[in-house]
Design an enzyme around this catalytic site. Structure first.
Site, PDB file in Angstrom:
ATOM      1  N   ARG A 148       3.996   3.323  12.240  1.00  0.00           N
ATOM      2  CA  ARG A 148       2.474   2.965  12.515  1.00  0.00           C
ATOM      3  C   ARG A 148       2.053   4.140  13.496  1.00  0.00           C
ATOM      4  NH1 ARG A 148       0.217  -0.201   9.330  1.00  0.00           N
ATOM      5  NH2 ARG A 148       1.290  -2.136  10.022  1.00  0.00           N
ATOM      6  N   HIS A 157      -3.096   6.006   4.785  1.00  0.00           N
ATOM      7  CA  HIS A 157      -1.710   6.110   5.177  1.00  0.00           C
ATOM      8  C   HIS A 157      -1.245   7.569   4.563  1.00  0.00           C
ATOM      9  CE1 HIS A 157      -1.424   2.126   6.414  1.00  0.00           C
ATOM     10  NE2 HIS A 157      -0.605   1.756   5.233  1.00  0.00           N
ATOM     11  N   CYS A 206       0.645  -1.177   0.099  1.00  0.00           N
ATOM     12  CA  CYS A 206      -0.027   0.172  -0.041  1.00  0.00           C
ATOM     13  C   CYS A 206       0.794   1.135  -0.094  1.00  0.00           C
ATOM     14  CB  CYS A 206      -0.988   0.085   1.111  1.00  0.00           C
ATOM     15  SG  CYS A 206      -0.066  -0.573   2.621  1.00  0.00           S
TER      16      CYS A 206
HETATM   17  N1  HSE Z   1       2.026  -3.386   5.036  1.00  0.00           N
HETATM   18  C1  HSE Z   1       1.023  -2.547   4.960  1.00  0.00           C
HETATM   19  C2  HSE Z   1       0.829  -1.841   6.549  1.00  0.00           C
HETATM   20  C3  HSE Z   1      -0.225  -2.856   4.450  1.00  0.00           C
HETATM   21  O1  HSE Z   1       1.225  -2.653   7.355  1.00  0.00           O
HETATM   22  O2  HSE Z   1       0.532  -0.898   6.724  1.00  0.00           O
HETATM   23  C4  HSE Z   1      -0.330  -3.548   3.300  1.00  0.00           C
HETATM   24  O3  HSE Z   1       0.220  -3.026   2.141  1.00  0.00           O
END
Ligand code: HSE
Length: 369
Positions: A267, A274, A135
Site C-alpha cells: 500500500r 494502483h 483490482c
Molecule cells: N484489495 C484491493 C486493495 C482492492 O486493497 O487495494 C480491491 O480489489
C-alpha cells in the site's frame, strides 16, 4: 421490455463510479433501475429515473422481482443475501464487486477484454453469477493481456503500489488527514529563508509517532510510509491479496496449465490508481517492437509510454492516469540478469478497470443477449 436492474451499494466508492460511468454511457435508458438501501429504505434515491424511492436491500419479496442485481455493497451483504435469494428460487443474474463468490464453481470472474468468449459461453450454459476480479488482478491482465493471450508468459513476479482507495473511502480521507497532520507539524519552518532540513525531517518523523496521528483505519502511517501488507495472512506466508493474484488470474485466463504468478503487495500513499512492477519470464526472445505491438494490440485502453524520463514522469504515474480508463504501460525493458526476462511498469485506475468498469460492461453484455 426493459429489464429491471436492482442496484445495491451504489452510494459507496465503487458503486458511485459505476453509476457515474452508466450515466456517461447513457446506460440507464436501456433499463428500469431500482435502487436499494441497507440503511435508508423509503428515502429518496438518486435522481436518475422517475421512480427513485429506495427499496429495502433486505426485502427478499422485492429483490426476487429483479431480473438483474448488481451489488457493490461488499462481501457481508453478499453472504447475507445471495444464497437465500437463490434458495427462494430466484434465477436472475447477480453481478457482484465483492470477492465472496469469485471462486465459486458456478460463478465466472468477468473481465471482458480478456474473457469475453468465456462470458458468452457461460451465459449460454446458464451461468447466472458474474463477479468482478480483484483490482490488482484485473489491472495486471489488462496491462499484460497481449502476452498472456499469445501464450508468451512462463511466469510473472510483481510488486504492487496500491492506492488508499483499495482499502475504502475512509482510508483515502485518513491519508489526507495524515498528510495535513505532517504539513501542520512543520508549516512554520517551511517558509523560512534559513531552514534546517534535518530539523524539518526530524519534526515530521516525530509527529508521525504522536498518539494523535490519525491511523484508525490503516493502523499505521501511510503518509511518509509504505505498508507491505494488504489483507489477512495465508498459511504459506503470502498475504491474501498476494494469494488472489495467481488464483484469480488463472481462473480468468481459463487455461489448462497454471501460470505461476507471485509477488509482494504494497500500500502506498496514492489516491485511486494502483501501479505494478512486473518481471516477466517470456517463453521466447522477442524484439522490442514485437513486444510493444503485442501489448498495444490487445485492447483499446493500453497506452504504451516511451521509456524516457519525460514520458515516464508525465504519463506513467497515478496522477496522469487517475479518473481515466487508460492502462499506462511503460519502462519496458529486457533485464540483463538472464535471458527472456522482461520488466514492465503499469498504472491503472483501481475504481474503473479495477472495479466498476468490468461490472458495467457485464451488465451491458447481459442486456444484449
Ligand atoms: N484489495 C484491493 C486493495 C482492492 O486493497 O487495494 C480491491 O480489489
Amino acid at each position: 421490455m426493459k429489464k429491471t436492474v436492482g442496484f445495491i451499494g451504489w452510494r459507496g466508492m465503487v458503486g458511485s463510479v459505476l453509476i457515474q460511468r452508466m450515466v456517461e454511457e447513457n446506460n440507464f435508458s436501456n433499463i428500469h433501475a431500482v435502487f436499494f438501501s441497507t440503511s435508508q429504505p423509503g428515502k429518496v434515491g438518486p435522481n436518475i429515473q422517475e421512480s427513485n424511492i429506495l427499496q429495502d436491500a433486505y426485502n427478499f419479496d422485492c429483490l426476487i422481482t429483479m431480473d438483474i442485481i448488481i451489488s457493490c455493497q461488499g462481501g457481508k451483504y453478499t453472504d447475507d443475501t445471495y444464497q437465500k435469494l437463490r434458495s427462494l428460487g430466484w434465477n436472475g443474474y447477480w453481478i457482484d464487486a465483492a470477492s465472496s463468490l469469485r471462486l465459486h464453481e458456478d460463478a465466472i470472474i468477468v473481465l471482458d477484454p480478456i474473457n469475453l468468449q468465456d462470458i458468452y459461453s457461460a451465459i449460454n450454459i446458464g451461468v447466472k453469477t458474474f463477479v468482478g476480479g480483484n483490482c490488482t488482478v484485473s489491472l495486471m491482465l489488462m496491462a499484460l493481456g497481449g502476452l498472456f493471450f499469445n501464450n508468451l508468459i512462463e511466469w510473472v513476479l510483481f510488486s504492487t503500489y496500491q492506492a488508499a482507495s483499495g482499502a475504502g473511502s475512509r482510508h483515502i480521507i485518513e491519508l489526507v488527514k495524515q498528510m495535513g497532520y505532517l504539513y501542520q507539524s512543520v508549516e512554520n519552518k517551511l517558509y523560512k529563508k534559513k531552514y534546517s532540513i534535518l530539523d524539518i525531517e526530524k519534526t515530521m518523523s516525530k509527529s508521525i509517532q504522536e498518539i494523535n496521528f490519525p491511523k484508525q483505519e490503516f493502523f499505521a502511517p501511510l503518509a511518509g510510509n509504505v505498508l507491505p501488507w494488504i489483507d489477512c495472512a495465508m498459511q504459506n506466508n503470502q498475504t491474501k491479496e498476494e494469494w488472489k493474484v495467481q488464483v484469480e488470474a488463472n481462473k480468468i485466463l481459463n487455461i489448462n496449465n497454471t501460470i505461476p504468478i507471485d509477488g509482494t503487495c504494497v500500500r502506498v500513499g496514492t489516491f485511486r490508481c494502483h501501479s505494478q512492477a512486473f518481471t516477466i519470464k517470456l517463453k521466447k526472445d522477442l524484439s522490442y517492437s514485437n513486444i510493444h505491438n503485442i501489448l498495444q494490440e490487445h485492447n483499446n485502453w493500453i497506452r504504451i509510454i516511451p521509456n524516457n524520463v519525460h514520458s515516464t514522469l508525465n504519463l506513467l504515474t497515478p496522477c496522469a492516469v487517475t479518473g481515466t480508463l487508460n492502462i499506462a504501460v511503460g519502462r519496458i525493458r529486457k533485464l540483463n540478469i538472464s535471458t527472456n526476462l522482461l520488466s514492465v511498469f503499469s498504472v491503472g485506475d483501481q475504481l474503473l478497470w479495477g472495479a466498476a468498469e468490468p461490472l458495467r460492461r457485464t451488465l451491458m453484455i447481459l442486456l444484449s443477449t
